[in-house]
Design a protein around this motif. Structure first.
Motif, PDB file in Angstrom:
ATOM      1  N   ALA A 203      68.824  29.196  57.933  1.00  0.00           N
ATOM      2  CA  ALA A 203      69.510  30.450  57.623  1.00  0.00           C
ATOM      3  C   ALA A 203      68.847  31.662  58.245  1.00  0.00           C
ATOM      4  CB  ALA A 203      69.619  30.618  56.108  1.00  0.00           C
ATOM      5  N   SER A 204      67.892  31.439  59.165  1.00  0.00           N
ATOM      6  CA  SER A 204      67.290  32.598  59.839  1.00  0.00           C
ATOM      7  C   SER A 204      67.119  32.281  61.311  1.00  0.00           C
ATOM      8  CB  SER A 204      65.934  32.932  59.228  1.00  0.00           C
ATOM      9  OG  SER A 204      64.974  31.977  59.631  1.00  0.00           O
ATOM     10  N   THR A 205      66.846  33.315  62.096  1.00  0.00           N
ATOM     11  CA  THR A 205      66.606  33.108  63.529  1.00  0.00           C
ATOM     12  C   THR A 205      65.378  32.232  63.752  1.00  0.00           C
ATOM     13  OG1 THR A 205      65.377  35.173  63.463  1.00  0.00           O
ATOM     14  CG2 THR A 205      67.626  35.295  64.267  1.00  0.00           C
ATOM     15  N   PHE A 206      64.457  32.281  62.821  1.00  0.00           N
ATOM     16  CA  PHE A 206      63.193  31.570  62.926  1.00  0.00           C
ATOM     17  C   PHE A 206      63.349  30.078  62.631  1.00  0.00           C
ATOM     18  CE2 PHE A 206      58.663  31.263  61.324  1.00  0.00           C
ATOM     19  CZ  PHE A 206      58.097  31.514  62.574  1.00  0.00           C
ATOM     20  N   ALA A 207      64.358  29.750  61.797  1.00  0.00           N
ATOM     21  CA  ALA A 207      64.454  28.395  61.243  1.00  0.00           C
ATOM     22  C   ALA A 207      64.595  27.331  62.320  1.00  0.00           C
ATOM     23  CB  ALA A 207      65.616  28.321  60.254  1.00  0.00           C
ATOM     24  N   LYS A 208      65.449  27.582  63.320  1.00  0.00           N
ATOM     25  CA  LYS A 208      65.678  26.500  64.267  1.00  0.00           C
ATOM     26  C   LYS A 208      64.462  26.282  65.171  1.00  0.00           C
ATOM     27  CE  LYS A 208      68.196  29.123  67.806  1.00  0.00           C
ATOM     28  NZ  LYS A 208      67.796  30.447  67.286  1.00  0.00           N
ATOM     29  N   ASP A 209      63.676  27.349  65.409  1.00  0.00           N
ATOM     30  CA  ASP A 209      62.449  27.188  66.194  1.00  0.00           C
ATOM     31  C   ASP A 209      61.421  26.345  65.447  1.00  0.00           C
ATOM     32  OD1 ASP A 209      63.565  28.732  68.118  1.00  0.00           O
ATOM     33  OD2 ASP A 209      62.593  30.591  67.461  1.00  0.00           O
ATOM     34  N   VAL A 210      61.285  26.605  64.137  1.00  0.00           N
ATOM     35  CA  VAL A 210      60.342  25.826  63.337  1.00  0.00           C
ATOM     36  C   VAL A 210      60.810  24.380  63.256  1.00  0.00           C
ATOM     37  CG1 VAL A 210      59.349  25.563  61.040  1.00  0.00           C
ATOM     38  CG2 VAL A 210      59.594  27.840  62.033  1.00  0.00           C
ATOM     39  N   ASP A 211      62.114  24.196  63.026  1.00  0.00           N
ATOM     40  CA  ASP A 211      62.640  22.835  62.917  1.00  0.00           C
ATOM     41  C   ASP A 211      62.479  22.064  64.231  1.00  0.00           C
ATOM     42  OD1 ASP A 211      63.238  23.424  60.366  1.00  0.00           O
ATOM     43  OD2 ASP A 211      65.420  23.383  60.579  1.00  0.00           O
ATOM     44  N   ALA A 212      62.581  22.775  65.354  1.00  0.00           N
ATOM     45  CA  ALA A 212      62.427  22.091  66.640  1.00  0.00           C
ATOM     46  C   ALA A 212      61.019  21.515  66.772  1.00  0.00           C
ATOM     47  CB  ALA A 212      62.714  23.062  67.781  1.00  0.00           C
ATOM     48  N   LEU A 213      60.020  22.305  66.420  1.00  0.00           N
ATOM     49  CA  LEU A 213      58.639  21.806  66.482  1.00  0.00           C
ATOM     50  C   LEU A 213      58.437  20.662  65.494  1.00  0.00           C
ATOM     51  CD1 LEU A 213      55.712  21.905  67.412  1.00  0.00           C
ATOM     52  CD2 LEU A 213      55.330  23.887  65.957  1.00  0.00           C
ATOM     53  N   TYR A 214      59.033  20.810  64.310  1.00  0.00           N
ATOM     54  CA  TYR A 214      58.919  19.781  63.271  1.00  0.00           C
ATOM     55  C   TYR A 214      59.497  18.449  63.762  1.00  0.00           C
ATOM     56  CZ  TYR A 214      59.844  17.696  58.604  1.00  0.00           C
ATOM     57  OH  TYR A 214      59.915  16.890  57.499  1.00  0.00           O
ATOM     58  N   ILE A 215      60.690  18.533  64.338  1.00  0.00           N
ATOM     59  CA  ILE A 215      61.340  17.296  64.791  1.00  0.00           C
ATOM     60  C   ILE A 215      60.564  16.689  65.962  1.00  0.00           C
ATOM     61  CG2 ILE A 215      63.440  16.392  65.878  1.00  0.00           C
ATOM     62  CD1 ILE A 215      64.921  18.564  64.102  1.00  0.00           C
ATOM     63  N   PHE A 216      60.090  17.548  66.862  1.00  0.00           N
ATOM     64  CA  PHE A 216      59.271  17.042  67.967  1.00  0.00           C
ATOM     65  C   PHE A 216      58.044  16.311  67.429  1.00  0.00           C
ATOM     66  CE2 PHE A 216      55.626  17.539  70.789  1.00  0.00           C
ATOM     67  CZ  PHE A 216      56.104  16.925  71.941  1.00  0.00           C
ATOM     68  N   LEU A 217      57.386  16.925  66.431  1.00  0.00           N
ATOM     69  CA  LEU A 217      56.181  16.302  65.874  1.00  0.00           C
ATOM     70  C   LEU A 217      56.495  14.997  65.163  1.00  0.00           C
ATOM     71  CD1 LEU A 217      54.138  19.355  64.590  1.00  0.00           C
ATOM     72  CD2 LEU A 217      53.244  17.483  65.952  1.00  0.00           C
ATOM     73  N   ILE A 218      57.650  14.940  64.487  1.00  0.00           N
ATOM     74  CA  ILE A 218      58.022  13.691  63.809  1.00  0.00           C
ATOM     75  C   ILE A 218      58.199  12.581  64.847  1.00  0.00           C
ATOM     76  CG2 ILE A 218      59.859  12.511  62.547  1.00  0.00           C
ATOM     77  CD1 ILE A 218      60.242  15.023  60.929  1.00  0.00           C
ATOM     78  N   ILE A 219      58.890  12.903  65.937  1.00  0.00           N
ATOM     79  CA  ILE A 219      59.120  11.881  66.962  1.00  0.00           C
ATOM     80  C   ILE A 219      57.784  11.451  67.588  1.00  0.00           C
ATOM     81  CG2 ILE A 219      60.189  11.439  69.216  1.00  0.00           C
ATOM     82  CD1 ILE A 219      62.451  13.376  68.271  1.00  0.00           C
ATOM     83  N   LEU A 220      56.964  12.445  67.946  1.00  0.00           N
ATOM     84  CA  LEU A 220      55.689  12.138  68.597  1.00  0.00           C
ATOM     85  C   LEU A 220      54.771  11.323  67.679  1.00  0.00           C
ATOM     86  CD1 LEU A 220      53.641  12.799  70.977  1.00  0.00           C
ATOM     87  CD2 LEU A 220      52.829  14.637  69.503  1.00  0.00           C
ATOM     88  N   THR A 221      54.521  11.864  66.482  1.00  0.00           N
ATOM     89  CA  THR A 221      53.556  11.193  65.598  1.00  0.00           C
ATOM     90  C   THR A 221      54.153   9.910  65.037  1.00  0.00           C
ATOM     91  OG1 THR A 221      54.264  12.467  63.676  1.00  0.00           O
ATOM     92  CG2 THR A 221      52.462  13.362  64.969  1.00  0.00           C
ATOM     93  N   GLY A 222      55.480   9.900  64.847  1.00  0.00           N
ATOM     94  CA  GLY A 222      56.120   8.676  64.362  1.00  0.00           C
ATOM     95  C   GLY A 222      55.956   7.553  65.375  1.00  0.00           C
ATOM     96  N   THR A 223      56.178   7.868  66.644  1.00  0.00           N
ATOM     97  CA  THR A 223      56.034   6.851  67.687  1.00  0.00           C
ATOM     98  C   THR A 223      54.606   6.324  67.734  1.00  0.00           C
ATOM     99  OG1 THR A 223      57.656   8.109  68.921  1.00  0.00           O
ATOM    100  CG2 THR A 223      56.492   6.390  70.117  1.00  0.00           C
TER     101      THR A 223
END
Lengths: 327, 551
Positions: A13-33
């Protein structure tokens, strides 16, 4: 969210949210792998080389030493990348846009109090316009709190001894959680509220719904009530420095250092006047520690800010009064 | 009996009739003992009791959190329970558990010494621990404390009307127990190694204890100072942290985390040492990259001192100091990664046993990895702003401290149980417990990562309804976990009388502790051993087996 009962992340719900979520998802993929890779390797090797007879020994073999260098260098490079990405986001959050709408917040056990520049006050609810940067300047009346907007992906601790500020820009209208994220005593989990994000026109309508005068004008009354105006006169004849045009300027102190006259400097000068005395003036101002509440302090600040802008409008273009229109 | 030799791989041997258990009798022979093995047993009993108390608080919280409303406990009681869960588990269980129980018992045995360097100080450490724990228990039964285990000011100094003084005083005393243990270990490792036992021949558990001891010795005094300042401010009103008296509450957080972040390494470093020893024994292989693993312990101990302010990214530090601390935080992850990769590589072409200690260590590596990589999320500044002070952090540090330290402790207690008691534990029950702990742990704490990202703050007595599903999963996991933790208490006690006699070296493991009888005699070794082999010298053992055609 389709499955409202089982969300995997909160609404953006903010301009900031999708930037934070992008890093979060990247980290999930990286660390998950990497993690799953390690689990499967351990499991696979433990099965493949399982001990069959009880007295079986390991084979006399060592993997090549180059592996050590690999798994020191590669993670280090990846970590540096993460550091840069995370810092970039953090900078983004620390830099408040110039045209942000000023809102003041006070945390106290166990409620959030918000004040709008036009004078409206609310408790545990915050009305803001959509698509406009909002800057919240805040302080605590007692213990440390933390103002947390999960749907905006931002939070900031609220301290009892100085002003801190945070900002966000909501991208959709609606009602979103406000939580206190720093443990603050009995009803910590009850120190919650809602931010109401409105269309700018709705927000204007809401603002028009009655107030006790703008924060700055209320601050002006307090300025007289606490008799600040007897010394801080509008000309250079007073015993204290002239405050008009002060806000945001550099001030030379009696020890020849300079400080910027920002929110925290003004606050400190009211509560602990001897700490930073302006060059050429005597340290005669009494402390107002324990006499001025956080709410009143913010109004005084708003007043000092407003007379600062009257004489130097170019340095602080954001209009503080009721002129707050959407871009 | 012949003298101790490394390559004695007999699966059972005649136990010596005289050991540290039956050498002396009577309560006084325990309470005034200077024998490191008996002191380890005293610690084992004490920390187990405190673990059960801390676990009780955890269980009550999990039951409360089954529903969004605060219905089982009042807010004040809930706040006291999470505070006392943290205080008990950290100060009285996680910090002492591996050094004071396994370290005390094994350090002299692993280096071929008769005892620690200062046996009386070792006993004093236990008495200080008991004094602190006693004060802690008095606080609990007389009303408890509600500040959170972090005692953040000004809440703890000006606002809380619970037993803050008593609790911080207990923490202060417990600190001295820790300092003395660290001092004792450092001197022992430097001065009392058996002839021929050079630094690079030491088991990695000893390296880990050495690194831990340095942290204990250097960091704990800062905690003591901080707690004294807090007590003075609370009782006499001297303004260190209270803004009304000219203090700064953020200063408290700096001082507190200057100890409490290294304290995380006091908890995890010994666990890593246990993991190295167990991986070697149950793969019959030297740990791959022995020196890297050894020095990574020292690197963690050193870097651990430089990252404290990563707990303060939203608390009031400048953008630039936040960046420096984030940068250093990523660096501290490197030596931990080195260890995980080396343990994994050790399994290659090994002889892997699936006995209980190895099961726990495989669980340890998995859970510690998850705990470690989620630390990367928290070190990434812009992301930390959203997840700090939420359940994401709760999940992260439970993965490190419970998934890491407690799993490794359980591995270690099973691995060395035959040495400690002379008896084998029941393997089937132990494997069942290991499985329950692993499954229960993940079910309890994995949902909390999601819960935190969705936005549930920590230390919440009541919560928004959309968080309920994940909380119910977590509570369900906690009940499985509780069963997993209770089982060993029963079967291990049972095995003291009913277990199969273990013999000297039931695992066919290499290490000085396996060359003496089980349980060891009071003086540990009948003759001072002389070490002529490298650490984890399984190839040498293989050669010896080939020569003697044993088994």
């Amino acid at each position: 969210m389709m499955v409202a009962d089982f969300p995997l992340w909160p609404e953006q719900a903010s301009t900031f949210a999708k930037d934070v979520d992008a890093l979060y998802i990247f980290l999930i993929i990286l660390t998950g792998t990497v993690s799953v890779g390690i689990f499967l390797t351990i499991f696979g090797l433990a099965i493949k080389y399982r001990r069959r007879p009880d007295n079986e020994l390991a084979q006399d073999y060592e993997p090549p030493k180059i592996l050590e260098v690999t798994w020191i260098v590669v993670p280090t490079i990846i970590f540096m990348g993460l550091f840069v990405w995370g810092s970039w986001l953090y900078f983004h959050l620390a830099r408040v846009p110039d045209d942000a709408l000023d809102i003041y917040a006070t945390g106290k056990q166990w409620m959030w109090k918000f004040q709008h520049p036009t004078g409206q006050r609310e408790i545990n609810t915050l009305h803001v316009p959509v698509n406009r940067p909002i800057k919240i300047t805040m302080a605590s009346e007692d213990v440390i709190h933390s103002l947390f907007f999960p749907y905006f992906r931002t939070k900031m601790d609220v301290l009892p001894n100085r002003y801190r500020s945070m900002w966000f820009q909501a991208t959709k209208t609606g009602r979103f959680h406000i939580f206190c994220a720093e443990y603050c005593g009995t009803l910590h989990s009850g120190m919650i509220g809602w931010v109401e994000v409105m269309e700018p026109t709705e927000y204007q309508k809401w603002l028009a719904g009655g107030s006790e005068g703008s924060m700055a004008s209320q601050g002006e009354q307090l300025f007289q009530k606490y008799a600040c105006n007897t010394c801080h006169t509008n000309d250079a004849t007073g015993r204290g420095p002239v405050l008009a045009g002060l806000y945001g300027k550099d001030v030379t102190l009696s020890n020849d250092t300079t400080v910027k006259a920002d929110d925290n400097y003004i606050r400190e000068s009211i509560l602990n006047p001897q700490a930073k005395v302006v060059k050429g003036f005597n340290p005669i101002m009494p402390t107002f520690q324990g006499q001025v509440s956080e709410d009143d302090m913010m109004k005084l600040l708003a007043y000092v800010k407003s007379i600062g802008q009257n004489t130097a409008p170019a340095t602080t273009p954001a209009p503080a009064g009721a002129k707050g229109t959407n871009p | 009996m012949t003298t101790a030799t490394l390559h004695d791989v007999r699966l059972s041997g005649a136990a010596s009739d005289r050991n540290y258990f039956n050498d002396e009798y009577g309560a006084l022979s325990w309470f005034l003992t200077k024998d490191h093995k008996r002191i380890a047993i005293l610690y084992l009993i004490s920390v187990s009791v405190l673990f059960v108390i801390g676990g009780f608080f955890a269980m009550m919280m999990r039951i409360e959190l089954l529903t969004p409303e605060g219905d089982l406990l009042t807010s004040d009681t809930y706040n006291k329970f999470f505070t006392m869960h943290g205080v008990v588990m950290i100060f009285f269980f996680l910090i002492p558990v591996i050094p004071a129980v396994l370290g005390n018992f094994l350090l002299p045995l692993q280096i071929g010494a008769k005892d620690l360097a200062f046996p009386k100080i070792n006993l004093l450490s236990w008495y200080l621990y008991m004094l602190a724990a006693g004060i802690g228990l008095i606080v609990i039964v007389t009303g408890g404390v509600d500040t959170g285990w972090t005692f953040y000011t000004p809440f703890s100094t000006q606002y809380s009307n619970t037993h803050v003084f008593g609790t911080t005083f207990a923490g202060f005393i417990a600190g001295f127990s820790s300092i003395l243990t660290g001092l004792n270990f450092i001197v022992t490792i430097h001065r009392m190694r058996a002839p021929g036992l050079t630094w690079y021949r030491l088991p990695l558990f000893v390296w880990a204890l050495y690194a831990t001891s340095i942290v204990m010795l250097l960091a704990t005094p800062v905690l003591a100072i901080t707690l004294v300042m807090l007590m003075i401010e609370r009782t006499v009103g001297v303004g260190f942290f209270d803004p009304a008296l000219g203090g700064d509450p953020v200063l408290y957080q700096h001082m507190f985390w200057f100890y409490s972040h290294p304290a995380v390494y006091i908890m995890i470093l010994p666990a890593m040492g246990v993991a190295s020893d167990v991986v070697a024994a149950f793969t019959r292989k030297k740990i791959f990259g022995y020196r890297f693993v050894a020095f990574s312990s020292l690197a963690i101990a050193f870097l651990g001192f430089l990252v404290w302010a990563h707990h303060l990214f939203v608390a009031g530090i400048s953008v630039y100091s936040a960046m420096i601390f984030a940068f250093l935080t990523f660096f501290v992850a490197v030596p931990s990664a080195i260890k995980v990769f080396n343990w994994t590589a050790t399994l290659y072409k090994a002889s892997v046993s699936w006995q209980t200690p190895m099961l726990y260590i495989m669980g340890f590596i998995g859970l510690f990895t998850i705990g470690g990589v989620t630390g990367l999320f928290l070190a990434s500044l812009g992301l930390d702003i959203h997840v700090t002070d939420t359940y994401f952090v709760v999940a992260h540090f439970h993965y490190v401290m419970v998934g890491g330290t407690v799993m490794a402790y359980l591995a270690g207690i099973h691995y060395w149980w035959p040495k400690i008691t002379g008896r084998m534990y029941p393997e089937w029950w132990a494997r069942l417990a290991a499985l329950l702990v692993f499954v229960g742990f993940n079910l309890t704490f994995f949902p909390q990562f999601i819960l935190g990202y969705v936005g549930m703050p920590r230390r919440y007595h009541a919560y928004a309804p959309e968080f309920q599903v994940l909380n119910v999963l977590s509570t369900a996991g906690a009940s499985v976990l509780a069963v997993g933790y209770m089982l060993p208490i029963f079967y291990l006690i049972w095995s003291i009388w009913n277990g199969r006699p273990a013999g000297k070296n039931p695992w066919g493991a290499v290490g000085l502790e396996w060359t003496t009888s089980s349980p060891p005699p009071k003086e540990n070794f009948h003759e001072t051993p002389v070490v002529t082999w490298e650490a984890y010298d399984y190839p040498g053992m293989m050669k010896a087996m080939g020569e003697t055609q044993h088994v």
